[in-house]
Write an enzyme that holds these catalytic residues in place. Sequence first.
Site, PDB file in Angstrom:
ATOM      1  N   HIS A  96       0.860  -1.197   0.000  1.00 50.66           N
ATOM      2  CA  HIS A  96       0.000   0.000   0.000  1.00 50.66           C
ATOM      3  C   HIS A  96       0.892   1.242   0.000  1.00 50.66           C
ATOM      4  O   HIS A  96       1.945   1.261   0.641  1.00 50.66           O
ATOM      5  CB  HIS A  96      -0.920  -0.002   1.225  1.00 50.66           C
ATOM      6  CG  HIS A  96      -1.990   1.040   1.122  1.00 50.66           C
ATOM      7  ND1 HIS A  96      -1.749   2.375   1.384  1.00 50.66           N
ATOM      8  CD2 HIS A  96      -3.290   0.955   0.740  1.00 50.66           C
ATOM      9  CE1 HIS A  96      -2.861   3.059   1.175  1.00 50.66           C
ATOM     10  NE2 HIS A  96      -3.816   2.224   0.785  1.00 50.66           N
ATOM     11  N   GLU A 164      -3.669   1.596  -7.520  1.00 49.93           N
ATOM     12  CA  GLU A 164      -4.117   2.736  -6.715  1.00 49.93           C
ATOM     13  C   GLU A 164      -3.221   3.946  -7.001  1.00 49.93           C
ATOM     14  O   GLU A 164      -2.152   4.085  -6.377  1.00 49.93           O
ATOM     15  CB  GLU A 164      -4.016   2.408  -5.228  1.00 49.93           C
ATOM     16  CG  GLU A 164      -4.881   1.258  -4.782  1.00 49.93           C
ATOM     17  CD  GLU A 164      -5.245   1.399  -3.311  1.00 49.93           C
ATOM     18  OE1 GLU A 164      -6.433   1.597  -3.036  1.00 49.93           O
ATOM     19  OE2 GLU A 164      -4.344   1.344  -2.465  1.00 49.93           O
TER      20      GLU A 164
HETATM   21  C1  PEP Z   1      -6.988   3.235   0.153  1.00 51.68           C
HETATM   22  O1  PEP Z   1      -6.888   3.438   1.339  1.00 51.68           O
HETATM   23  O2  PEP Z   1      -6.354   2.322  -0.358  1.00 51.68           O
HETATM   24  C2  PEP Z   1      -7.881   4.087  -0.642  1.00 51.68           C
HETATM   25  C3  PEP Z   1      -8.053   3.809  -1.901  1.00 51.68           C
HETATM   26  O3  PEP Z   1      -8.491   5.132   0.020  1.00 51.68           O
HETATM   27  P1  PEP Z   1      -9.722   6.050  -0.510  1.00 51.68           P
HETATM   28  O4  PEP Z   1     -10.779   5.118  -1.024  1.00 51.68           O
HETATM   29  O5  PEP Z   1     -10.153   6.796   0.706  1.00 51.68           O
HETATM   30  O6  PEP Z   1      -9.185   6.928  -1.590  1.00 51.68           O
END
Ligand code: PEP
Length: 246
Positions: A96, A164
């Site tokens: 992450h 992400e």
């Molecule tokens: C995350 O914590 O991996 C994330 C995608 O957060 P958010 O949905 O708040 O952007």
Amino acid sequence: MKYFIGNWKMFGSPKSINILKKINLFYTKDKNRKKYRIIFTPPYTLLQNYSNYFKNKKIFIGSQNCYQKDKFSSNTGAISPYMIKSVGAKYTLVGHSDNRIEGDTDLMLKKKVNYAIKNNLRVVFCIGENKTEKKNKKTFQVLKRQLTNVLEKKFYNNIIVAYEPVWSIGTGEIPSSQNLKETTIYIKKILKNIFRSNTPSVLYGGSVDGLSVQSFKEVKEIDGFLVGGASKSSKKFIDIIKNYYR
Ligand code: PEP
């Protein structure tokens, strides 16, 4: 199979299980339930309690991280994949951006993935470019490095990839569906080179909520979502699923 994963980060007490109980109730009545799986990653402190409660239910429990060693060692404050598995969790996030920013290197992440899989945890491996990398048009280069430095063919079956973009996490800023489509196709191409025919699922994460999911669902290449902020409310999380299948 689609995945809806809720990542609680530093949120949750024993009582917060009520949020997951409501989501479980929704799931058991949802006519679309066979199409997807729900996974939640509460903090380490809740793994045993929640894993026990959801043992024979439909929500899967995972950790948000794990230490890069196998079982026991003298690392103060560290939690190994063996320890996570021993309290009943089935998944772990690895890589992450919160942890990459705190110093997790590709080499550390490779060890984490190896030990997690050795201990029969399935890994949700997170990748993504930051704002500067995006601005400098380095997105594909960064994603390729993050994937090829860590993943190996032998991990097949035990890996889910979560794309992400760091600039989208918690900001409300989201990629256009065209942009997300191109990036996902690129990630799948790299994964095909690594895994051949057994390519992992690719999820999207970054400001996913009941509204933004409506544009993401146009991107058929996406196999599900990793949700941060909106996973702390049963209503918001359920809205994501409802709007995705609407
Ligand atoms: C995350 O914590 O991996 C994330 C995608 O957060 P958010 O949905 O708040 O952007």
